[in-house]
Design an enzyme around this catalytic site. Structure first.
Site, mmCIF file in Angstrom:
data_model
loop_
_atom_site.group_PDB
_atom_site.id
_atom_site.type_symbol
_atom_site.label_atom_id
_atom_site.label_comp_id
_atom_site.label_asym_id
_atom_site.label_seq_id
_atom_site.Cartn_x
_atom_site.Cartn_y
_atom_site.Cartn_z
ATOM 1 N N ASP A 88 34.328 100.072 26.494
ATOM 2 C CA ASP A 88 33.020 100.473 27.004
ATOM 3 C C ASP A 88 32.876 101.989 26.980
ATOM 4 O OD1 ASP A 88 33.386 97.790 27.748
ATOM 5 O OD2 ASP A 88 32.032 97.995 29.433
ATOM 6 N N CYS A 129 40.984 96.483 29.557
ATOM 7 C CA CYS A 129 39.627 97.035 29.616
ATOM 8 C C CYS A 129 38.661 96.025 30.236
ATOM 9 C CB CYS A 129 39.174 97.433 28.221
ATOM 10 S SG CYS A 129 37.698 98.483 28.201
ATOM 11 N N ASP A 130 37.493 96.525 30.600
ATOM 12 C CA ASP A 130 36.534 95.812 31.449
ATOM 13 C C ASP A 130 36.325 94.344 31.109
ATOM 14 O OD1 ASP A 130 36.300 98.412 32.207
ATOM 15 O OD2 ASP A 130 34.139 98.556 31.974
ATOM 16 N N CYS A 201 40.425 102.900 33.132
ATOM 17 C CA CYS A 201 39.815 104.019 33.866
ATOM 18 C C CYS A 201 40.238 104.019 35.336
ATOM 19 C CB CYS A 201 38.303 103.947 33.774
ATOM 20 S SG CYS A 201 37.669 104.063 32.091
ATOM 21 N N GLU A 451 25.747 99.269 28.864
ATOM 22 C CA GLU A 451 25.854 100.044 30.089
ATOM 23 C C GLU A 451 25.183 101.399 29.902
ATOM 24 O OE1 GLU A 451 30.071 98.229 31.763
ATOM 25 O OE2 GLU A 451 30.003 100.278 30.991
ATOM 26 N N SER A 477 27.834 101.129 34.116
ATOM 27 C CA SER A 477 29.284 101.239 34.203
ATOM 28 C C SER A 477 29.692 101.258 35.666
ATOM 29 C CB SER A 477 29.733 102.539 33.532
ATOM 30 O OG SER A 477 31.060 102.854 33.893
#
Length: 563
Positions: A88, A129-130, A201, A451, A477
């Protein structure tokens, strides 16, 4: 006393590996190193999305090797498989971002297909990741074979001029650079420092939000999620997950026995208490649907309303995931949930113990300030709310963590997509009090529901975060903060009232009344909608895959699941 029937731990793979008629299958597997003894044991899939396009999943193969060690030590035979991931953060603000939410479905599909075709007896799914995080859990729910999810862990913070930084500061620095507050040299120095290794993140953005949610739900082992990606202790966590999945298999516990209504309520409360990403709403709705659990978007609001905001985590707060780990990790959050009376303590977890038992064993670091006490909350209510109104009759999500605003009325500034809005922000054409409206970015209209971190970060970076609001039928996000409303449903591409808005219309966001409205009569809204032509986009990337998703996807208010 009658005893429960013994669990057949080779309940699926037996059909693949046993009997004379399976000789050819065994021959293939012998050729790549599996012994006859290996094939007599249960086959356990180890799925992950290692990829070289991002730091978030970069440690997945290392973790998979340790998971496999644990499986072998506990009497199973692991088989590793790889699926995809989309970053993302890296694709943010580009056409490639349209692939992100689509990838969640493809991740779930690919794990389901391999595990189904190769008749795995159990599964460990490793995420980073997301979208890989809900994607793996959606696959576990679909397959309903004994399994668990291991989160790969968060990145450590970077260091910029003596201060800890995350990728959030880089996105906001773009706005600071545009407004002249930051030099190009300073921007480059920051970008080289902000992401110093492997892991997702660092703030309570979408990855850490969903990792916390799934530990609270019980599908990830207690205490596993917040161990940082590059901490040596993560390797031991991975090995123990391999051992644990064999225990789950021997107990015959299925994911749908863990993903219950009570467990989902625990996950929602964890998102609310931590000030987590609004994407948590979308992904938990999707997981509930895969598990066959009735869950409505308004239930998120009632849970958030009775849950205090206690975690002082970025983007709205001070700390990052590595700080939360040192403070006590997710078990400490569960303990606070129990103290607040919002933990469904009897919900079962993959350990075979209840979530309440794990909460009671939380170890709180002396003097920590990451997770506040009940008598010192950041806010009395959780980090998001669900609004309805004549702009969003099917609902939308407003982020409340990190700011004190509960209402805003201002003139609409309408943009037919993210790029238009970003250009206006960078040209400093957005004024104090405006309500920025970005439409045609929903699941169908995007397509792919991008996002808006590039836009929201630039707005905050220009110093407008406290005076401007933003609404969109797209997503935010987890790093987004400010008075921002997302997932407006129905979306513009499906005739939602957001398509009726024009520049200058008076828009009101009111959290207390749970309303998102424009000062127009219903007749005027209807007349405008009858003449509105949605933007028709063809993505510059993956036209076929994204096009299929756009044709199959449901509303954001139901999780944006493709069917």
């Amino acid at each position: 006393m009658s005893s429960s029937p013994a669990v057949d731990i080779k309940h699926r793979s037996r059909a693949l590996t046993e009997g004379p008629e399976r000789a050819a299958a065994r021959a293939y597997l012998h050729g790549i190193g599996y012994s006859a003894d290996d094939l007599r044991k249960p086959i356990v899939g180890v799925a992950h999305s290692w990829i070289e396009t991002m730091p978030c999943n970069f440690n997945n193969r290392v973790l998979a090797a340790k998971v496999k060690e644990g499986i072998r030590a506990a009497g199973g035979t692991p088989m590793e498989l790889n699926t995809i991931a989309i970053s993302d953060g890296i694709t943010m603000g580009t056409p490639g971002m349209r692939a992100s939410l689509v990838s969640r479905e493809l991740i779930a599909d690919s794990i389901e297909l391999v595990a189904g075709a190769h008749l795995f007896d159990a599964m460990v799914a490793i995420s980073g990741c997301d979208k890989t995080i809900p994607g793996t859990v959606m696959a576990l729910a679909r397959l309903d074979i004994p399994g668990l999810m291991l989160y790969g862990g968060s990145i450590r913070p970077g260091s910029y001029r003596g201060a800890d930084v995350t990728i959030q500061q880089v996105f906001e620095a773009v706005g600071e650079f545009a407004s002249g507050e930051l030099s190009e040299e300073e921007l480059h120095e920051l970008e080289e420092a902000a992401s110093p290794g492997a892991g997702a993140c660092g703030g309570q953005f979408t990855a850490n939000t969903m990792a916390m949610a799934f530990e609270a739900l019980g599908i990830s082992p207690a205490g596993s999620a917040m161990v940082p990606a590059e901490d040596g202790r993560k390797l031991e966590v991975a090995r123990r997950c391999g051992e644990l999945v064999m225990d789950v298999l021997r107990r015959g516990q299925r994911p749908r026995e863990v993903i219950t209504k009570a467990a989902l309520e625990n996950a929602i409360a964890a998102v609310a208490m931590s000030g987590g990403s609004t994407n948590g709403v979308l992904h938990l709705l999707a997981v509930a649907r895969e598990a066959g659990v009735p869950l409505q978007i308004d239930e998120f609001d009632s849970i958030s309303e009775r849950t205090p905001l206690l975690c002082d985590l970025q983007p709205g707060g001070q700390y990052v995931a590595t700080d939360l780990y040192e403070a006590g990790g997710v078990p400490l959050v569960l303990k606070r949930m129990d103290e607040a009376g919002v933990l469904r303590a009897d919900a079962m977890t993959v350990s075979g113990r209840t979530i309440g038992e794990h909460a009671s064993e939380a170890q709180e670091a002396e003097g920590q300030r990451v997770v506040r006490s009940l008598d010192d909350p950041l806010a009395p209510r959780g980090g998001f709310a669900i609004l309805r109104g004549n702009i969003a009759p099917d609902g939308c999500v407003v982020k409340l963590a990190g700011h004190a605003r509960r209402s805003h009325t201002g003139p609409a500034r309408v943009f037919e997509g993210e790029e238009q809005a970003m250009a206006a922000v960078l040209a400093r054409e957005i004024n104090n009090g405006d309500v920025v409206v970005i439409r045609n970015e929903g699941p169908v209209g995007g397509p792919g529901m991008r996002e808006m971190l590039a836009v929201t970060g630039a707005i905050v970076g220009e110093g407008l975060g406290e005076t401007v609001a933003l609404i969109t039928d797209g997503r935010f996000s987890g790093a987004t903060h400010g008075f921002m409303v997302a997932h407006v449903a129905p979306e513009a591409a499906r005739g939602g009232p957001i398509a009726a808005l024009r520049d200058g219309d008076e828009v009101t966001i009111d959290v207390e009344t749970r309303r998102l409205d424009v000062a127009l009569e219903e007749e005027e809204i209807g007349a405008r909608l009858s003449s509105y032509e949605p933007v028709r986009r063809t993505s510059e990337l993956a036209d076929v895959a994204i096009g299929k998703y756009a044709k199959l996807v449901g509303s954001a208010s139901e999780g944006a699941v493709a069917r």
